[in-house]
Scaffold this active site. Structure first.
Site, short mmCIF file in Angstrom:
data_model
loop_
_atom_site.label_atom_id
_atom_site.label_comp_id
_atom_site.label_asym_id
_atom_site.label_seq_id
_atom_site.Cartn_x
_atom_site.Cartn_y
_atom_site.Cartn_z
N GLU A 102 41.81 36.91 35.84
CA GLU A 102 40.94 37.56 36.82
C GLU A 102 41.74 38.51 37.70
OE1 GLU A 102 38.36 38.57 37.99
OE2 GLU A 102 36.76 37.13 38.25
N ASP A 103 41.04 39.49 38.27
CA ASP A 103 41.72 40.38 39.22
C ASP A 103 41.88 39.70 40.57
OD1 ASP A 103 38.98 40.44 39.66
OD2 ASP A 103 38.81 42.61 39.76
N ASP A 106 37.83 35.42 45.31
CA ASP A 106 37.39 35.58 46.70
C ASP A 106 36.69 34.29 47.12
OD1 ASP A 106 37.07 37.68 48.84
OD2 ASP A 106 34.95 37.36 48.46
N PHE A 155 39.37 43.83 52.25
CA PHE A 155 38.90 44.44 51.01
C PHE A 155 39.98 45.36 50.47
CE2 PHE A 155 36.74 47.53 48.35
CZ PHE A 155 36.00 46.68 47.54
N ARG A 168 40.46 52.52 40.65
CA ARG A 168 41.11 51.60 39.70
C ARG A 168 42.44 52.16 39.21
NH1 ARG A 168 37.16 47.72 38.32
NH2 ARG A 168 35.03 48.51 38.13
P1 5GP Z 1 34.10 35.71 44.03
O1 5GP Z 1 33.05 35.32 43.04
O2 5GP Z 1 35.39 34.92 43.90
O3 5GP Z 1 33.58 35.70 45.45
O4 5GP Z 1 34.40 37.22 43.81
C1 5GP Z 1 35.14 37.66 42.78
C2 5GP Z 1 34.83 39.10 42.46
O5 5GP Z 1 34.46 39.89 43.60
C3 5GP Z 1 36.09 39.72 41.92
O6 5GP Z 1 36.20 39.53 40.54
C4 5GP Z 1 35.92 41.17 42.32
O7 5GP Z 1 35.19 41.85 41.32
C5 5GP Z 1 35.12 41.14 43.59
N1 5GP Z 1 36.00 41.22 44.79
C6 5GP Z 1 36.27 40.25 45.68
N2 5GP Z 1 37.11 40.67 46.63
C7 5GP Z 1 37.39 41.97 46.35
C8 5GP Z 1 38.22 42.98 46.97
O8 5GP Z 1 38.87 42.79 48.00
N3 5GP Z 1 38.25 44.19 46.36
C9 5GP Z 1 37.54 44.47 45.22
N4 5GP Z 1 37.67 45.71 44.72
N5 5GP Z 1 36.76 43.54 44.61
C10 5GP Z 1 36.68 42.31 45.16
MG MG Z 2 36.86 40.28 38.77
#
Ligand code: 5GP
Ligand code: MG
Length: 179
Positions: A102-103, A106, A155, A168
């Site tokens: 995963e990138d 959050d 963010f 990106r």
């Molecule tokens: P989660 O389901 O853990 O809340 O969110 C995960 C997804 O939200 C990540 O895979 C990403 O796509 C997006 N995301 C969460 N935080 C960030 C951030 O700081 N920057 C960006 N570009 N995407 C984020």
């Molecule tokens: Mg992601």
């Protein structure tokens, strides 16, 4: 420090490319040790993880494979809100060691969904490797075994991560400047 503007927002360098690559090397070395002889299958979650997945895999020295999945949102007919479905899983993952790539984690809901879905396919092991983790935002109890870096609740964009699909291609990671 350098600044970029994407649409209406300003971002400032927070993690330079060299630091990102160093931390990826470290996490890859842990995987090399833990997964030796297990031929893990990396499952990279598109789109955000594509650059990380490439650099991570180039630092793995053990036999390993890669495939790509995506989470598609759709409106459920029986429940309110959006349901996310894992699409693109073409491999047989039964009895295999799986590393979800995963990138960023959050709230953890995306990874939770991935773990639930993939778990039903009876893999030998399910592991998570994320480039970034926001520990203070995690709302579901998750075992994130491999996190290259931990960051505060800001963010970010760059190195595969987008803001409205832009950014990106930035080599460094940038944090949103709060006005
Ligand atoms: P989660 O389901 O853990 O809340 O969110 C995960 C997804 O939200 C990540 O895979 C990403 O796509 C997006 N995301 C969460 N935080 C960030 C951030 O700081 N920057 C960006 N570009 N995407 C984020
Ligand atoms: Mg992601």
């Amino acid at each position: 420090m350098s600044r970029v503007t994407i649409n209406d927002k300003t971002f400032e360098t927070s993690i330079p490319e060299a630091e990102i690559l160093k931390r990826i090397k470290e996490v890859a070395e842990r995987i090399n040790r833990d997964m030796a002889g297990k031929n893990p299958l990396l499952l990279a979650v598109l789109n955000g993880s594509f650059i990380f997945a490439a650099d991570l895999m180039r630092n793995l020295t053990i036999p390993c494979e890669i495939s790509f999945v995506k989470l598609a949102s759709y409106q459920g007919t029986t429940s309110t809100g959006t349901i996310k479905e894992v699409i693109g899983l073409n491999e047989d993952i039964r009895n295999r060691e799986i590393i979800i790539v995963e990138d960023i984690v959050d709230t953890g809901r995306t990874i939770e969904r991935m773990l639930d879905t993939l778990g039903t396919h009876c893999p030998a092991g399910l592991h998570v490797c994320t480039l970034l983790l926001k520990p203070d935002k995690l709302t579901v109890p998750l075992n994130i075994e491999y996190a290259a870096m931990e960051i505060p609740n800001d963010f970010i964009v760059g190195y595969g991560l987008d803001y409205n699909q832009q950014g990106r291609n930035l080599k460094d990671i940038y944090t949103l400047v709060k006005e």
